[in-house]
Design a protein around this motif. Structure first.
Motif, short mmCIF file in Angstrom:
data_model
loop_
_atom_site.label_atom_id
_atom_site.label_comp_id
_atom_site.label_asym_id
_atom_site.label_seq_id
_atom_site.Cartn_x
_atom_site.Cartn_y
_atom_site.Cartn_z
N MET A 109 0.94 -1.11 -0.16
CA MET A 109 -0.18 0.11 0.03
C MET A 109 0.85 1.25 -0.04
O MET A 109 1.76 1.33 0.75
CB MET A 109 -0.90 0.00 1.08
N GLN A 110 0.63 2.40 -1.04
CA GLN A 110 1.59 3.36 -1.06
C GLN A 110 0.74 4.54 -0.32
O GLN A 110 -0.69 4.64 -0.24
CB GLN A 110 1.42 3.94 -2.52
N THR A 111 1.53 5.40 0.42
CA THR A 111 0.76 6.28 1.21
C THR A 111 0.48 7.65 0.23
O THR A 111 1.14 7.70 -0.79
CB THR A 111 2.05 7.02 1.93
N LEU A 112 -0.56 8.18 0.48
CA LEU A 112 -1.13 9.22 -0.20
C LEU A 112 -0.46 10.35 -0.22
O LEU A 112 0.11 10.64 1.01
CB LEU A 112 -2.60 9.55 -0.19
N THR A 113 -0.19 11.12 -1.08
CA THR A 113 0.32 12.44 -1.19
C THR A 113 -0.44 13.64 -0.28
O THR A 113 -1.68 13.34 -0.21
CB THR A 113 0.80 13.18 -2.38
N ALA A 114 0.07 14.61 0.28
CA ALA A 114 -0.69 15.65 0.95
C ALA A 114 -1.64 16.24 0.14
O ALA A 114 -2.73 16.42 0.56
CB ALA A 114 0.49 16.63 1.37
N ASP A 115 -1.11 16.29 -1.39
CA ASP A 115 -2.45 16.63 -2.48
C ASP A 115 -3.78 15.95 -2.52
O ASP A 115 -4.65 16.45 -2.30
CB ASP A 115 -1.71 17.17 -3.62
N GLU A 116 -3.36 14.69 -2.28
CA GLU A 116 -4.60 13.69 -2.56
C GLU A 116 -5.57 13.81 -1.28
O GLU A 116 -6.40 13.61 -1.38
CB GLU A 116 -4.00 12.09 -2.71
N TYR A 117 -4.72 13.92 -0.20
CA TYR A 117 -5.49 14.13 1.15
C TYR A 117 -6.38 15.45 1.17
O TYR A 117 -7.45 15.24 1.66
CB TYR A 117 -4.53 14.11 2.55
N VAL A 118 -5.77 16.42 0.53
CA VAL A 118 -6.56 17.41 0.49
C VAL A 118 -7.56 17.29 -0.46
O VAL A 118 -8.92 17.83 -0.19
CB VAL A 118 -5.67 18.99 -0.07
N THR A 119 -7.24 16.59 -1.41
CA THR A 119 -8.56 16.38 -2.67
C THR A 119 -9.74 15.68 -2.19
O THR A 119 -10.71 16.02 -2.16
CB THR A 119 -8.10 15.99 -3.68
N LEU A 120 -9.18 14.34 -1.08
CA LEU A 120 -10.31 13.90 -0.57
C LEU A 120 -11.21 14.83 0.31
O LEU A 120 -12.24 14.29 0.53
CB LEU A 120 -9.59 12.45 0.12
N SER A 121 -10.38 15.32 1.08
CA SER A 121 -11.13 16.31 2.17
C SER A 121 -12.18 17.23 1.44
O SER A 121 -13.33 17.46 1.94
CB SER A 121 -10.42 17.19 2.71
N GLU A 122 -11.77 17.81 0.30
CA GLU A 122 -12.55 18.54 -0.69
C GLU A 122 -13.92 17.77 -0.91
O GLU A 122 -15.08 18.36 -0.97
CB GLU A 122 -11.92 19.10 -1.52
N ARG A 123 -13.71 16.63 -1.54
CA ARG A 123 -14.78 15.86 -2.04
C ARG A 123 -15.58 15.36 -0.87
O ARG A 123 -16.90 15.34 -1.07
CB ARG A 123 -14.17 14.47 -2.62
N ALA A 124 -15.10 15.09 0.50
CA ALA A 124 -16.00 14.82 1.54
C ALA A 124 -16.75 16.39 1.89
O ALA A 124 -17.96 15.99 2.19
CB ALA A 124 -15.12 14.50 2.72
N ARG A 125 -16.20 17.45 1.62
CA ARG A 125 -16.86 18.53 1.85
C ARG A 125 -18.24 18.82 0.90
O ARG A 125 -19.19 18.96 1.15
CB ARG A 125 -16.12 19.91 1.95
N ARG A 126 -18.03 18.42 -0.41
CA ARG A 126 -18.60 18.49 -1.62
C ARG A 126 -19.76 17.30 -1.42
O ARG A 126 -21.11 17.75 -1.38
CB ARG A 126 -17.95 18.24 -2.97
#
Length: 140
Positions: A1-18
Protein backbone atom coordinates in the motif's frame (compact mmCIF):
# COMPACT_ATOMS: atom_id res chain seq x y z
CA UNK A 1 0.00 0.00 0.00
CA UNK A 2 1.42 3.37 -1.02
CA UNK A 3 0.93 6.40 1.19
CA UNK A 4 -1.17 9.13 -0.39
CA UNK A 5 0.36 12.52 -1.06
CA UNK A 6 -0.61 15.64 0.87
CA UNK A 7 -2.40 16.90 -2.26
CA UNK A 8 -4.42 13.67 -2.46
CA UNK A 9 -5.50 14.06 1.17
CA UNK A 10 -6.55 17.65 0.47
CA UNK A 11 -8.52 16.49 -2.58
CA UNK A 12 -10.27 13.77 -0.54
CA UNK A 13 -11.15 16.29 2.17
CA UNK A 14 -12.57 18.60 -0.48
CA UNK A 15 -14.64 15.78 -1.98
CA UNK A 16 -15.98 14.85 1.45
CA UNK A 17 -17.05 18.49 1.91
CA UNK A 18 -18.73 18.45 -1.50
CA UNK A 19 -20.53 15.25 -0.56
CA UNK A 20 -21.68 16.84 2.71
CA UNK A 21 -22.86 20.00 0.97
CA UNK A 22 -24.76 18.01 -1.66
CA UNK A 23 -26.38 15.49 0.71
CA UNK A 24 -26.65 16.94 4.23
CA UNK A 25 -30.24 18.21 3.86
CA UNK A 26 -31.39 14.76 2.78
CA UNK A 27 -29.33 12.99 5.46
CA UNK A 28 -30.85 15.14 8.22
CA UNK A 29 -34.33 13.94 7.25
CA UNK A 30 -33.47 10.26 7.70
CA UNK A 31 -34.50 8.51 10.93
CA UNK A 32 -30.97 7.10 11.34
CA UNK A 33 -29.37 10.58 11.29
CA UNK A 34 -26.74 10.92 14.03
CA UNK A 35 -26.01 14.62 14.84
CA UNK A 36 -22.75 13.60 16.57
CA UNK A 37 -21.23 12.63 13.22
CA UNK A 38 -20.04 14.63 10.27
CA UNK A 39 -18.79 13.63 6.83
CA UNK A 40 -15.23 12.44 6.35
CA UNK A 41 -13.27 10.41 3.79
CA UNK A 42 -10.87 8.03 5.55
CA UNK A 43 -8.47 5.13 5.06
CA UNK A 44 -8.01 5.71 1.33
CA UNK A 45 -5.33 3.92 -0.62
CA UNK A 46 -4.34 3.52 -4.23
CA UNK A 47 -5.91 0.48 -5.84
CA UNK A 48 -5.58 -1.16 -9.24
CA UNK A 49 -8.67 -2.75 -10.74
CA UNK A 50 -10.15 -3.02 -14.22
CA UNK A 51 -13.37 -1.53 -12.81
CA UNK A 52 -11.42 1.66 -12.08
CA UNK A 53 -10.13 1.80 -15.65
CA UNK A 54 -6.77 0.70 -14.29
CA UNK A 55 -6.23 2.50 -11.02
CA UNK A 56 -7.83 4.85 -8.56
CA UNK A 57 -8.50 5.32 -4.86
CA UNK A 58 -10.51 3.11 -2.51
CA UNK A 59 -11.52 4.00 1.04
CA UNK A 60 -14.34 4.72 3.46
CA UNK A 61 -16.81 7.56 3.83
CA UNK A 62 -18.42 8.37 7.14
CA UNK A 63 -21.66 10.32 7.10
CA UNK A 64 -24.18 11.03 9.87
CA UNK A 65 -26.22 8.08 8.56
CA UNK A 66 -23.89 5.47 7.12
CA UNK A 67 -20.43 4.05 6.59
CA UNK A 68 -19.71 3.46 2.91
CA UNK A 69 -17.07 1.93 0.70
CA UNK A 70 -15.94 4.50 -1.87
CA UNK A 71 -14.06 4.04 -5.15
CA UNK A 72 -12.70 6.96 -7.17
CA UNK A 73 -11.28 6.11 -10.61
CA UNK A 74 -8.60 8.36 -12.03
CA UNK A 75 -10.67 11.07 -13.74
CA UNK A 76 -8.81 11.04 -17.03
CA UNK A 77 -9.19 7.26 -17.34
CA UNK A 78 -12.98 7.14 -17.15
CA UNK A 79 -14.50 9.27 -19.93
CA UNK A 80 -18.11 8.14 -19.44
CA UNK A 81 -18.64 6.77 -15.94
CA UNK A 82 -20.95 3.73 -15.86
CA UNK A 83 -23.89 3.63 -13.40
CA UNK A 84 -22.25 0.83 -11.42
CA UNK A 85 -18.89 -0.84 -11.15
CA UNK A 86 -17.85 -4.17 -9.73
CA UNK A 87 -14.81 -3.59 -7.53
CA UNK A 88 -12.51 -6.54 -6.83
CA UNK A 89 -10.95 -6.40 -3.36
CA UNK A 90 -9.06 -9.15 -1.52
CA UNK A 91 -12.17 -9.96 0.57
CA UNK A 92 -14.49 -10.28 -2.43
CA UNK A 93 -16.35 -8.41 -5.15
CA UNK A 94 -18.45 -5.33 -4.37
CA UNK A 95 -20.94 -3.56 -6.63
CA UNK A 96 -20.86 0.21 -6.15
CA UNK A 97 -23.29 2.82 -7.48
CA UNK A 98 -22.22 5.99 -9.27
CA UNK A 99 -22.90 8.98 -7.06
CA UNK A 100 -22.40 12.16 -9.11
CA UNK A 101 -20.26 14.67 -7.26
CA UNK A 102 -19.52 17.81 -9.27
CA UNK A 103 -17.98 16.06 -12.23
CA UNK A 104 -16.01 13.51 -10.19
CA UNK A 105 -16.48 9.80 -10.81
CA UNK A 106 -17.42 8.79 -7.25
CA UNK A 107 -18.78 5.31 -6.52
CA UNK A 108 -20.40 4.33 -3.26
CA UNK A 109 -21.69 1.23 -1.53
CA UNK A 110 -23.24 1.59 1.89
CA UNK A 111 -21.78 -1.05 4.19
CA UNK A 112 -23.38 -0.02 7.49
CA UNK A 113 -26.60 1.99 7.19
CA UNK A 114 -27.29 2.99 10.80
CA UNK A 115 -24.67 4.74 12.91
CA UNK A 116 -26.99 6.00 15.67
CA UNK A 117 -25.02 4.03 18.26
CA UNK A 118 -21.73 5.76 17.40
CA UNK A 119 -20.85 8.46 19.95
CA UNK A 120 -18.10 10.43 18.18
CA UNK A 121 -16.20 10.95 14.94
CA UNK A 122 -13.22 9.21 16.58
CA UNK A 123 -15.34 6.10 17.14
CA UNK A 124 -16.63 6.32 13.56
CA UNK A 125 -13.05 6.65 12.26
CA UNK A 126 -12.05 3.51 14.16
CA UNK A 127 -15.03 1.71 12.61
CA UNK A 128 -13.95 2.90 9.14
CA UNK A 129 -10.43 1.63 9.77
CA UNK A 130 -11.76 -1.78 10.85
CA UNK A 131 -13.97 -1.91 7.75
CA UNK A 132 -11.09 -1.20 5.39
CA UNK A 133 -8.81 -3.70 7.16
CA UNK A 134 -11.45 -6.41 6.68
CA UNK A 135 -12.16 -5.49 3.06
CA UNK A 136 -8.46 -5.54 2.18
CA UNK A 137 -7.85 -8.98 3.74
CA UNK A 138 -8.40 -12.08 1.63
CA UNK A 139 -11.50 -13.97 2.76
CA UNK A 140 -10.78 -17.28 4.39
Amino acid sequence: MQTLTADEYVTLSERARRYRDAHLKTLKKKPEYNPKLGVDALCFQRWQDDALAGKGLVGALISPCALSLIAIPEPEKLQHPPDTLLLHLPSGHYRLQHCPLEGVAWYQRIILDDLRGIESMQEAAQLAQQLMERLMKPSA
